[in-house]
Each structure stands twice: as C-alpha cells, then as structure tokens.
Scaffold this motif. Structure first.
Motif, PDB file in Angstrom:
ATOM      1  N   THR A 107      17.755  33.219  47.981  1.00  0.00           N
ATOM      2  CA  THR A 107      18.937  33.786  48.535  1.00  0.00           C
ATOM      3  C   THR A 107      20.033  32.690  48.072  1.00  0.00           C
ATOM      4  O   THR A 107      19.914  31.684  48.523  1.00  0.00           O
ATOM      5  CB  THR A 107      19.299  33.946  50.221  1.00  0.00           C
ATOM      6  N   ILE A 108      21.081  33.602  47.532  1.00  0.00           N
ATOM      7  CA  ILE A 108      22.176  32.316  47.130  1.00  0.00           C
ATOM      8  C   ILE A 108      23.438  32.746  47.796  1.00  0.00           C
ATOM      9  O   ILE A 108      24.026  34.035  47.621  1.00  0.00           O
ATOM     10  CB  ILE A 108      22.187  32.293  45.547  1.00  0.00           C
ATOM     11  N   ALA A 109      24.081  31.869  48.314  1.00  0.00           N
ATOM     12  CA  ALA A 109      25.518  32.039  49.041  1.00  0.00           C
ATOM     13  C   ALA A 109      26.698  31.651  48.259  1.00  0.00           C
ATOM     14  O   ALA A 109      26.582  30.700  47.685  1.00  0.00           O
ATOM     15  CB  ALA A 109      25.458  31.223  50.407  1.00  0.00           C
ATOM     16  N   LEU A 110      27.334  32.643  48.074  1.00  0.00           N
ATOM     17  CA  LEU A 110      28.609  32.517  47.180  1.00  0.00           C
ATOM     18  C   LEU A 110      29.763  33.137  47.921  1.00  0.00           C
ATOM     19  O   LEU A 110      29.676  34.046  48.670  1.00  0.00           O
ATOM     20  CB  LEU A 110      28.501  33.379  45.817  1.00  0.00           C
ATOM     21  N   SER A 111      31.178  32.847  47.445  1.00  0.00           N
ATOM     22  CA  SER A 111      32.361  33.230  47.826  1.00  0.00           C
ATOM     23  C   SER A 111      32.855  34.156  46.968  1.00  0.00           C
ATOM     24  O   SER A 111      32.531  33.756  45.699  1.00  0.00           O
ATOM     25  CB  SER A 111      33.411  32.316  48.392  1.00  0.00           C
ATOM     26  N   LYS A 112      33.540  35.363  47.412  1.00  0.00           N
ATOM     27  CA  LYS A 112      34.238  35.810  46.333  1.00  0.00           C
ATOM     28  C   LYS A 112      35.515  35.321  45.490  1.00  0.00           C
ATOM     29  O   LYS A 112      35.720  34.056  45.929  1.00  0.00           O
ATOM     30  CB  LYS A 112      34.972  37.237  46.784  1.00  0.00           C
ATOM     31  N   ILE A 147      27.462  37.138  50.264  1.00  0.00           N
ATOM     32  CA  ILE A 147      28.961  37.034  49.964  1.00  0.00           C
ATOM     33  C   ILE A 147      29.521  36.395  51.237  1.00  0.00           C
ATOM     34  O   ILE A 147      29.420  37.291  52.111  1.00  0.00           O
ATOM     35  CB  ILE A 147      29.622  38.210  49.400  1.00  0.00           C
ATOM     36  N   VAL A 148      29.845  35.132  51.397  1.00  0.00           N
ATOM     37  CA  VAL A 148      30.436  34.734  52.613  1.00  0.00           C
ATOM     38  C   VAL A 148      31.934  34.016  52.295  1.00  0.00           C
ATOM     39  O   VAL A 148      32.162  33.668  51.118  1.00  0.00           O
ATOM     40  CB  VAL A 148      29.597  33.591  53.238  1.00  0.00           C
ATOM     41  N   TYR A 168      21.287  26.009  57.676  1.00  0.00           N
ATOM     42  CA  TYR A 168      20.684  26.598  58.331  1.00  0.00           C
ATOM     43  C   TYR A 168      19.460  27.611  57.662  1.00  0.00           C
ATOM     44  O   TYR A 168      18.571  28.174  58.374  1.00  0.00           O
ATOM     45  CB  TYR A 168      21.409  27.732  59.586  1.00  0.00           C
ATOM     46  N   GLY A 169      19.444  27.444  56.549  1.00  0.00           N
ATOM     47  CA  GLY A 169      18.426  28.126  55.861  1.00  0.00           C
ATOM     48  C   GLY A 169      18.669  29.802  55.503  1.00  0.00           C
ATOM     49  O   GLY A 169      17.746  30.319  55.016  1.00  0.00           O
ATOM     50  N   ALA A 170      19.631  30.126  55.995  1.00  0.00           N
ATOM     51  CA  ALA A 170      19.856  31.587  55.802  1.00  0.00           C
ATOM     52  C   ALA A 170      20.204  31.861  54.461  1.00  0.00           C
ATOM     53  O   ALA A 170      20.035  33.165  54.046  1.00  0.00           O
ATOM     54  CB  ALA A 170      20.919  31.949  56.726  1.00  0.00           C
ATOM     55  N   ALA A 171      20.486  30.956  53.715  1.00  0.00           N
ATOM     56  CA  ALA A 171      20.532  30.966  52.216  1.00  0.00           C
ATOM     57  C   ALA A 171      20.075  29.615  51.789  1.00  0.00           C
ATOM     58  O   ALA A 171      19.843  28.521  52.340  1.00  0.00           O
ATOM     59  CB  ALA A 171      21.916  30.995  51.544  1.00  0.00           C
ATOM     60  N   ASP A 172      19.165  29.734  50.598  1.00  0.00           N
ATOM     61  CA  ASP A 172      18.396  28.569  49.965  1.00  0.00           C
ATOM     62  C   ASP A 172      19.361  27.822  49.268  1.00  0.00           C
ATOM     63  O   ASP A 172      19.214  26.594  49.306  1.00  0.00           O
ATOM     64  CB  ASP A 172      17.458  29.142  49.023  1.00  0.00           C
ATOM     65  N   LEU A 173      20.353  28.569  48.568  1.00  0.00           N
ATOM     66  CA  LEU A 173      21.144  27.753  47.781  1.00  0.00           C
ATOM     67  C   LEU A 173      22.537  28.269  48.011  1.00  0.00           C
ATOM     68  O   LEU A 173      22.818  29.417  48.404  1.00  0.00           O
ATOM     69  CB  LEU A 173      20.898  28.092  46.063  1.00  0.00           C
ATOM     70  N   GLY A 174      23.641  27.478  47.549  1.00  0.00           N
ATOM     71  CA  GLY A 174      24.991  27.850  47.710  1.00  0.00           C
ATOM     72  C   GLY A 174      25.871  27.174  46.722  1.00  0.00           C
ATOM     73  O   GLY A 174      25.379  26.055  46.252  1.00  0.00           O
ATOM     74  N   ALA A 231      14.738  21.874  53.630  1.00  0.00           N
ATOM     75  CA  ALA A 231      13.596  22.534  53.748  1.00  0.00           C
ATOM     76  C   ALA A 231      13.189  23.361  52.473  1.00  0.00           C
ATOM     77  O   ALA A 231      12.027  23.357  51.841  1.00  0.00           O
ATOM     78  CB  ALA A 231      13.274  23.279  54.782  1.00  0.00           C
ATOM     79  N   ALA A 232      14.286  24.129  52.011  1.00  0.00           N
ATOM     80  CA  ALA A 232      13.942  25.141  51.031  1.00  0.00           C
ATOM     81  C   ALA A 232      13.634  24.397  49.712  1.00  0.00           C
ATOM     82  O   ALA A 232      12.720  24.652  48.836  1.00  0.00           O
ATOM     83  CB  ALA A 232      15.006  26.054  50.811  1.00  0.00           C
TER      84      ALA A 232
END
Ligand code: ATP
Ligand code: MG
Length: 215
Positions: free
Chosen positions: A4-9, A50-51, A62-68, A191-192
C-alpha cells in the motif's frame, strides 16, 4: 505480498506517476476525477491510498501504508517516528523562506532585537530557525494562506514554501531569508521494510533509477 502506497493528490501524485511507471505500476484511476480514496493499479499486489499531504507520514508510521511520498517540510513537522526516509525523489521542489511585507525592514528589526510575530503552517521549522538566530518570536500556527497574515496585522512575517515567488509578489510580500531546500522523499514503514523487503526493494530500485539528480 500486498503493498500500500500513500500519496497526496495534486503535484505529488502528478510527479510520482513517472516513478510508479518505472516500477511497472499504473494507477487504475485519476484521483483528481475519482472520489475513491483507495485506488487500484494494474498490479494486483499494489494499491494507492490518497490522503492529505500532511497525513502521509502518519499512515506510514502506523503501517496503514507501507510506503509513502511526502515533502521534507511535512516530514520535519511530523518528526519521523516509525518510518525511514529512503530516497530523495527530487520532486515537488521548493524553498522554505521567511517573507515579510515589502518595505518592512526585517534586518533592522532583527538587529534591534524586536520580538517578531511569525505566522506559519510549519511551527517547528519556524521555531528552530529563529532559535538558531537568537531571534525572539511568537509563532502563530495557521493551516493555509499564510500570505494573508501580515497584510491584516496578524503577524510581522511568515514562514512558508516558495517556488516561483508569484504568490508573494501578488500580495506585496518579499522573501528575506532562505531556511531550507525542500523536495519530496520516499518513506517506508520500519516494520514493512523488514517484513516486505522482497516487494519493497524492487520499487526502491526502480524509483532510484529514474530520480533526476540535482539541478
Ligand atoms: P493541503 O492542501 O492538504 O493542506 P498541501 O498544500 O501541503 O496540503 P500540496 O500543495 O500538494 O499540499 O503540497 C505537497 C507538498 O509539495 C508540500 O508538502 C511541499 O513539500 C511541496 N510543495 C508545496 N508547495 C509547493 C510549490 N509551490 N512548488 C513545489 N512544491 C511545493
Ligand atoms: Mg499547497
């Protein structure tokens, strides 16, 4: 193994597309037109969340995304707990600056030892900058449109991101001090990185192969 990768718009998403492409990842939808917050990709094992730009480090911590992918500004303000900064992606480049209204004699105010009111979305960066200079400041935390603050008497100065300087100029402000060069970084949940190393490492390699150096 799913990633899971976290990105902003906006600019980070746009500038990340070529990096994702190098890793063989193509988003299934455009977050600008889709209302979905979880976006699939051409790869079953990779999804995007998308955050808000300033929330990216929290999702990764918190590990809700592995990468960001997050700006250096956001990472400094977050503090970096639980994540590794793996790579300077050299995208979304700008500068953290001190700016004041045109005609305000900043150097004279500093020399005189005046106490300055400084409005910023980046209180930690601002506080540390003025502490290093030995300038006394009252930091006023804002969430946006910092440029307005000195125009209506909320502050004497602002600490904000500047790229072309167009917004400052339109509001008759001028930069007086450069604090930091800013670009966006790839961050990885600690951890990821251990548990999903096999899936994460090829993404790191692909990203680093296409990062544009310097300028
Ligand atoms: P939000 O809209 O949720 O408050 P934001 O304004 O921080 O977030 P963006 O404008 O997309 O979101 O900025 C994301 C990141 O891009 C910032 O954290 C910063 O690192 C970088 N950035 C901000 N403004 C500029 C700019 N004018 N030019 C280049 N990079 C920028
Ligand atoms: Mg912005």
């Amino acid at each position: 193994m799913k990633l899971t990768i976290a990105l902003s718009k906006g600019r980070i998403f746009e500038e990340t597309l070529p990096l994702l492409a190098a890793a063989g990842i193509v988003p299934a939808e455009d977050p600008e037109s889709s209302r979905k917050l979880i976006i699939g990709t051409n790869r079953d094992d990779v999804r995007l969340v998308i955050v808000r730009a300033s929330d990216v480090p929290t999702y990764v911590q918190y590990g809700a995304a592995d990468l960001g992918i997050a700006g250096r500004d956001v990472l400094i303000e977050h503090g970096g707990d639980g994540l590794y900064q793996m790579l300077d992606l050299n995208i979304a480049r700008c500068k953290m600056m001190v700016a004041v209204p045109e005609g305000f004699d900043y150097d004279a105010a500093v020399k005189k030892g005046a106490r300055l009111k400084v409005a910023s979305k980046y209180p930690l960066i601002a506080r540390e900058h003025f502490a290093k200079k030995g300038v006394h400041v009252d930091i006023i935390k804002l969430y946006g449109s910092m440029e307005l603050a000195p125009l209506v008497g909320l502050s004497d100065a602002i600490v904000d991101l500047v790229s072309t300087g167009g917004t400052l100029k339109a509001n008759r402000l001028t930069s007086v001090e450069h604090i930091l060069d800013i670009s966006s970084r790839l961050v990885v949940n600690q951890a990821a990185l251990k548990l999903k190393y096999g899936a994460i490492q090829p993404v790191l390699d692909a990203f680093s192969s296409v990062v544009r150096q310097g300028e």
